[in-house]
Design an enzyme around this catalytic site. Structure first.
Site, PDB file in Angstrom:
ATOM      1  N   LYS A 102       1.125  -1.165  -0.044  1.00  0.00           N
ATOM      2  CA  LYS A 102       0.294   0.029  -0.276  1.00  0.00           C
ATOM      3  C   LYS A 102       1.042   1.297   0.338  1.00  0.00           C
ATOM      4  CE  LYS A 102      -4.067  -2.025   2.337  1.00  0.00           C
ATOM      5  NZ  LYS A 102      -4.196  -2.590   1.318  1.00  0.00           N
ATOM      6  N   ASN A 153       2.608   1.721  -3.508  1.00  0.00           N
ATOM      7  CA  ASN A 153       1.328   1.905  -4.535  1.00  0.00           C
ATOM      8  C   ASN A 153       1.200   3.235  -4.394  1.00  0.00           C
ATOM      9  OD1 ASN A 153       1.280  -1.474  -5.144  1.00  0.00           O
ATOM     10  ND2 ASN A 153      -0.383  -1.561  -3.996  1.00  0.00           N
ATOM     11  N   ASN A 168     -11.676   2.742   4.104  1.00  0.00           N
ATOM     12  CA  ASN A 168     -12.834   2.277   3.154  1.00  0.00           C
ATOM     13  C   ASN A 168     -13.441   1.679   4.316  1.00  0.00           C
ATOM     14  OD1 ASN A 168     -12.389  -0.490   3.870  1.00  0.00           O
ATOM     15  ND2 ASN A 168     -11.199  -0.915   2.179  1.00  0.00           N
ATOM     16  N   LEU A 227     -16.280   4.303  -0.814  1.00  0.00           N
ATOM     17  CA  LEU A 227     -17.081   3.321  -1.197  1.00  0.00           C
ATOM     18  C   LEU A 227     -17.056   2.368  -2.862  1.00  0.00           C
ATOM     19  CD1 LEU A 227     -19.888   6.117   0.612  1.00  0.00           C
ATOM     20  CD2 LEU A 227     -18.800   4.585   1.769  1.00  0.00           C
ATOM     21  N   GLY A 228     -16.249   2.713  -2.260  1.00  0.00           N
ATOM     22  CA  GLY A 228     -16.349   1.280  -3.932  1.00  0.00           C
ATOM     23  C   GLY A 228     -16.353   2.618  -4.758  1.00  0.00           C
ATOM     24  N   GLY A 264      -8.082   1.460  -3.295  1.00  0.00           N
ATOM     25  CA  GLY A 264      -7.868   2.778  -2.418  1.00  0.00           C
ATOM     26  C   GLY A 264      -6.356   3.850  -2.567  1.00  0.00           C
ATOM     27  N   ASP A 265      -5.105   2.809  -3.165  1.00  0.00           N
ATOM     28  CA  ASP A 265      -4.170   3.454  -3.138  1.00  0.00           C
ATOM     29  C   ASP A 265      -4.223   4.160  -4.183  1.00  0.00           C
ATOM     30  OD1 ASP A 265      -3.266   1.535  -1.680  1.00  0.00           O
ATOM     31  OD2 ASP A 265      -2.275   0.039  -2.399  1.00  0.00           O
TER      32      ASP A 265
END
Ligand code: RIB
Length: 307
Positions: free
Chosen positions: A44, A47, A188, A225-226, A256-257
């Site tokens: 993470k 990234n 997340n 939240l995707g 997310g990264d």
């Protein structure tokens, strides 16, 4: 006269990602046939540092590597992306790896990560980069390396007035004293649930969880939240930034990264929060249309074109 850009300093891990695409996860004791494989740079912290560099930030990464082939993979992606490595080489350990299951139909993922040498990052490693952290625009970290190291970085940054971001991934219980060091926290849905004990499936639930995190002393909360985008909440305002689609979703690993790396660049450039959220959302939206994690991060030109 243009002022020299201040750095974005990331404390986190690099690992090699071994990603297997298959229709479903195997059950215990079962072997199934997959239909895709990809080996590439991950972790993470790395990234996010790569995402920041690609998005136009002056990106540094504090980490530990072994002295092996995966360490060479790390140095290669950092050189190509423009990340400045701040590495302790730990010959008594190894550069870590992650096993990533990719669900063929959706591109969704499940991960086991073994940080290897990066699990031996100490507060002293962070102290050794004190001057760099104090000179930064942004200090950002996650929870894949030991928490005491993350806390020391946040303490140094906070004392120097540097903006702090904690991406609390993977989820772990955190002392309120550590949360109070965070200008921004970026969980997340599942990480927000773990930190608050509250359900986070809808935007309204995300707002309630964000309020609970503010009550613990965090400056502002961004819950990713995707497909529903991101929810921003501070003491004065709540904003919902919808997800941006850049095409067919191929691989959600590292989204997310991408978001965090883009968000750090946007804040370092002083963008207003609504624009910073869109910048981060565009960075993530492009990354999921490509395979892999660090290798999927978009350039600044690609982000600007999308916006
Ligand atoms: O966020 C995605 C990353 O988590 C992967 O690259 C994997 O290495 C794990 O650290």
């Amino acid at each position: 006269m243009t002022l020299p850009q201040k750095p974005i300093v990331n404390l986190g891990i690099f690992v090699a990602d071994a990603a297997f695409r298959a229709p479903r996860m195997p059950r215990m004791g079962e072997t199934i046939l997959g239909n895709g494989f990809h080996l590439g740079p991950g972790g993470k912290g790395s990234n996010q540092a790569v995402a920041s560099a690609m998005a136009g930030g002056r990106s540094h990464l504090i980490t530990r590597l072994g002295d092996d082939d995966f360490a060479a993979m790390a140095r290669d992606i950092w050189a190509r992306a423009g990340v400045q490595p701040e590495v302790t080489v730990d010959g008594e350990s190894f550069t870590g790896a992650a096993m990533i299951f990719l669900e063929a139909e959706t591109g969704n993922n499940a991960i086991i990560v073994t940080p290897g040498a990066a699990s031996r990052i100490t507060p002293a490693d962070v102290e050794a980069r004190r001057a760099l952290i104090e000179s930064a625009a942004i200090f950002i970290t996650q929870l894949e390396q030991p928490i005491p190291a993350a806390q020391r970085g946040l303490e140094i940054a906070r004392a120097a007035g540097v903006t702090t971001i904690l991406n609390p991934a993977p989820a772990a219980p955190l002392p309120d004293a550590m949360l109070a060091l965070c200008d921004y926290i970026t969980p997340n849905e599942s990480e927000a649930e773990a930190l608050t004990g509250l359900p986070v499936t809808t935007i309204d639930e995300a707002k309630t969880a964000a309020a609970a995190l503010l009550a613990k002393g965090v400056g502002a909360v961004v819950i990713t939240l995707g497909g529903q985008g991101a929810l921003y909440h501070d003491r004065n305002q709540t904003l919902h930034c919808p997800a941006l689609s850049a095409g067919k979703v191929i691989d959600t690993t590292g989204a997310g990264d991408a978001f965090n790396g883009g968000f750090a660049v946007a804040l370092s450039e002083g963008m207003p929060i609504a624009r910073a959220l869109r910048f981060a959302t565009a960075t993530a939206g492009i990354s999921v249309t490509r395979q892999g994690t660090a290798g999927a991060m978009p350039t600044r030109a690609e982000i600007e074109a999308m916006l």
